[in-house]
Design an enzyme around this catalytic site. Structure first.
Site, PDB file in Angstrom:
ATOM      1  NE  ARG A  23      -6.791 -13.367  16.446  1.00 20.04           N
ATOM      2  CZ  ARG A  23      -5.567 -13.310  15.931  1.00 20.04           C
ATOM      3  NH1 ARG A  23      -4.584 -12.771  16.598  1.00 20.04           N
ATOM      4  NH2 ARG A  23      -5.318 -13.824  14.743  1.00 20.04           N
ATOM      5  CG  ASP A  53       3.577   6.933   1.692  1.00 13.11           C
ATOM      6  OD1 ASP A  53       4.004   6.652   0.558  1.00 13.11           O
ATOM      7  OD2 ASP A  53       3.474   6.096   2.599  1.00 13.11           O
ATOM      8  NE  ARG A  64      -9.641  16.321  -1.681  1.00 21.29           N
ATOM      9  CZ  ARG A  64      -9.409  17.446  -1.004  1.00 21.29           C
ATOM     10  NH1 ARG A  64      -8.635  18.381  -1.519  1.00 21.29           N
ATOM     11  NH2 ARG A  64      -9.941  17.640   0.182  1.00 21.29           N
ATOM     12  CG  HIS A  67      -5.033  17.188  -9.389  1.00 16.36           C
ATOM     13  ND1 HIS A  67      -5.336  17.015  -8.060  1.00 16.36           N
ATOM     14  CD2 HIS A  67      -5.777  18.240  -9.798  1.00 16.36           C
ATOM     15  CE1 HIS A  67      -6.223  17.919  -7.686  1.00 16.36           C
ATOM     16  NE2 HIS A  67      -6.518  18.670  -8.727  1.00 16.36           N
ATOM     17  CE  LYS A  77      -0.866  11.781  -8.401  1.00 18.47           C
ATOM     18  NZ  LYS A  77      -2.015  12.707  -8.529  1.00 18.47           N
ATOM     19  CE1 TYR A 137      -1.093  11.748  -4.107  1.00 18.69           C
ATOM     20  CE2 TYR A 137      -2.888  11.766  -2.517  1.00 18.69           C
ATOM     21  CZ  TYR A 137      -1.998  12.441  -3.326  1.00 18.69           C
ATOM     22  OH  TYR A 137      -1.996  13.810  -3.345  1.00 18.69           O
ATOM     23  CG  ASP A 174      -9.288  20.576  -8.997  1.00 19.16           C
ATOM     24  OD1 ASP A 174      -8.169  20.581  -9.554  1.00 19.16           O
ATOM     25  OD2 ASP A 174      -9.504  19.981  -7.930  1.00 19.16           O
TER      26      ASP A 174
END
Length: 186
Positions: A23, A53, A64, A67, A77, A137, A174
């Site tokens: 399934r 979230d 990305r 950070h 995180k 995250y 960035d």
């Protein structure tokens, strides 16, 4: 759930138990007690509770990061991918740490269902490896623009081996981020 330390002992890969049949499949993506118990079994402290979230979508070649947020809003995180795949990177930016400036990379994908725990004191970044990657995250503090910082993704002192020979697609913040030596860190 299986908890595995990386070469940066505070950064942990988490692999959920997946139950499949004809399934489809089921997995528990987060359980506070199991998360805390798994970290404790590796000798790591329980993090502050998750309070936010986030979800992002990135095209192939988008990078990305790297950070992080400083006090009073540092973030731990817990990250995962629900569509596509990324290479996910954590860099230790705690000046007193024996691992300062070292990095670890883990492939996260919808297929492997891995998660990675990145505690406060680490910079974080990822690069999309598929045409689309959806990234989820949880964070231990809210987003605070005044505390937000970044480190250059290609800082030679860190030496991250990103899986590309072409220049990644970057946000202006960035592309203009300082090197680790010039950054505000922990």
């Amino acid at each position: 759930m299986k908890f595995t330390s990386t070469r940066l002992p505070d950064v942990v890969v988490i692999e959920p138990a997946v139950f499949s049949d004809d399934r489809g499949w089921f997995m528990e993506s987060f359980n506070q007690k199991r998360f805390q118990d798994g970290l404790a079994a590796l000798g790591l402290p329980a993090p502050r509770p998750f309070v936010q979230d986030n979800e992002s979508s990135s095209a192939r070649g988008v990078l990305r990061g790297l950070h992080y947020q400083l006090a009073p809003h540092p973030q731990g995180k817990l990250v995962r991918v629900v569509h596509g795949a990324v290479i996910d990177v954590a860099v230790d930016i705690r000046r007193g740490s024996p691992h300062f400036g070292q990095w670890v990379a883990v492939e996260l994908s919808a297929e492997n269902r891995r998660q990675i725990w990145i505690p406060e004191g680490f910079a974080h970044g990822f690069m999309a490896l598929t045409d689309e990657a959806r990234f989820l995250y949880k964070t231990t503090d809210v987003y605070a623009k005044s505390c937000e910082r970044a480190i250059r993704w290609d800082d030679p002192a860190i030496g991250i081996d990103w899986p590309t020979s072409a220049a990644p697609r970057l946000a202006p913040k960035d592309a203009d981020a300082p090197l680790l030596a010039d950054a505000d860190t922990f």
